[in-house]
Scaffold this active site. Structure first.
Site, PDB file in Angstrom:
ATOM      1  N   HIS A  86      34.145  -0.105  56.225  1.00  0.00           N
ATOM      2  CA  HIS A  86      34.315   0.421  54.851  1.00  0.00           C
ATOM      3  C   HIS A  86      35.911   1.408  54.567  1.00  0.00           C
ATOM      4  O   HIS A  86      36.958   0.806  53.442  1.00  0.00           O
ATOM      5  CB  HIS A  86      33.573   0.865  54.398  1.00  0.00           C
ATOM      6  CG  HIS A  86      33.616   0.982  52.231  1.00  0.00           C
ATOM      7  ND1 HIS A  86      34.070   1.442  51.638  1.00  0.00           N
ATOM      8  CD2 HIS A  86      33.010   0.118  51.852  1.00  0.00           C
ATOM      9  CE1 HIS A  86      33.486   1.281  49.876  1.00  0.00           C
ATOM     10  NE2 HIS A  86      33.226   0.623  50.257  1.00  0.00           N
ATOM     11  N   CYS A  87      36.001   2.097  55.192  1.00  0.00           N
ATOM     12  CA  CYS A  87      37.797   2.457  54.856  1.00  0.00           C
ATOM     13  C   CYS A  87      38.819   1.728  54.933  1.00  0.00           C
ATOM     14  O   CYS A  87      40.125   2.653  54.399  1.00  0.00           O
ATOM     15  CB  CYS A  87      37.573   4.107  56.272  1.00  0.00           C
ATOM     16  SG  CYS A  87      36.065   4.759  55.930  1.00  0.00           S
TER      17      CYS A  87
END
Length: 360
Positions: free
Chosen positions: A351-352
């Site tokens: 997600h980062c």
């Protein structure tokens, strides 16, 4: 591209949920030597798997430095757009624009202030300038919110008026010390078009972002979240997850709904090895990691693409259970586990390194 000095909510814009339809996704090619071990070769293999999995159902744009353009172009399929944009690292979620839309089919970006996660890393000027340059490439107007320090990973929304954040991050004095909780909520409501902010006390143990919400809890549908969880009361994470569970159980969302919580198990603690540490350059003369250091591994750090949920995997028995839980929550998408240790060593996860572009 216009630079706007109003607030998105004033103009009728809001941030849609990640599970809403996307036009595409932004990522950045990894190369920073104090983040990615041994020349980033292993990290790039993991990034390529993430990129190509997302590209199966939405348009991928990958930014890279000029010196890495030919390399990135050669490793990625022709369907992936590669563009030169100089950044300090590869965390597209945190340095890219947060996109907002309105009911008239328009999309704009939000350019937050960025200070390298409270100043824990030097040389962030290129990262701080990246969001509006990305908007320019996409021909999207951009809101100037640089006066408020915020990273994309510190936010989750349901698209129906509710935001999730953590106190550990957004109330940290290294972000916006002149603002109290109420002041921060006013900024978030104006920027994201939400009317309710749910504050979780803590995030994932030893998460160097000051415990971003995207590693501990995420919306999977309006009124429903997954929460990183361990039953092991001897694990320091147990108390942090339990505090967040209590906050969620006491909360209602912007529509007045109680929050339904799905516990997503954590893998066994993931620790960096001495060999992996030796492959990292020093940062300002200091080691980036130390052997045996626990990394902030969590299955919650997944990306919801149009056709898939791209989930980090750790070679742990819990990988299969986490995949099964997520598959039940996303029956119209295929949950794709991707070995993510080589991403995690850099300090974040799937997600980062992604930033969705909502469809309008």
């Amino acid at each position: 591209m216009r630079i706007l000095h109003t607030k998105p909510a004033e103009d009728g814009f809001y941030m849609p949920a990640e599970f809403a339809p996307h036009e595409g996704c932004l990522m950045i090619w990894p190369e920073r030597a104090d983040s990615w071990q041994y020349g980033a070769y292993a990290a790039r293999k993991a990034f390529v798997r993430v990129i190509e999995t997302i590209a199966d159902s939405e348009k991928m744009t990958v930014f890279c430095s000029a010196r890495q353009y030919d390399n990135a172009r050669a490793q990625l399929s022709p369907r992936v757009r590669v563009a030169v944009l100089e950044t300090d690292d590869a965390w597209a979620r945190d340095i890219g624009p947060t996109f907002v839309v309105n009911g008239a089919g328009e999309r704009r970006g939000v350019d937050w202030g960025f200070n390298a996660w409270g100043g824990i890393y030097p040389d962030c000027l290129r990262d701080a300038a990246a969001a509006r340059r990305m908007c320019d490439l996409l021909d999207d107007d951009c809101y100037d919110l640089r006066g408020f320090i915020c990273e994309g990973g510190s936010l989750h929304v349901d698209g129906e008026g509710t935001a999730l954040v953590t106190e550990a991050c957004l109330l940290n004095e290294n972000r916006n010390p002149a603002l109290d909780r109420a002041g921060i909520e006013r900024v978030l409501c104006g920027a994201l078009g939400v009317s309710k902010v749910i504050w979780l006390p803590r995030g994932i143990y030893q998460d160097e972002t000051d415990e971003h919400v995207d590693n501990i809890c995420a919306f999977v549908a309006p009124g429903e979240v997954v929460l990183a969880w361990t039953d092991d009361e001897s694990d320091p994470q147990h108390a942090l997850s339990a505090a967040s569970l209590a906050a969620l159980e006491a909360a209602v969302d912007a529509k007045g709904r109680k929050i339904k919580v799905h516990k997503l198990p954590l893998p066994a603690p993931v620790r960096i090895t001495a060999e992996e540490c030796e492959g990292l350059d020093r940062c300002e003369g200091e080691p980036t990691r130390t052997p045996g250091e626990r990394l902030a591994a969590s299955y919650v750090n997944f990306y919801i693409a149009n056709g898939a949920v791209v989930m980090p995997a750790f070679g742990d028995p819990m990988d299969e259970k986490a995949q099964s839980i997520l598959q039940g929550l996303f029956p119209t998408r295929k949950v794709v586990p991707i070995p993510a240790r080589d991403i995690l060593i850099g300090g974040g996860n799937i997600h980062c390194i992604t930033q969705q572009i909502p469809r309008v």
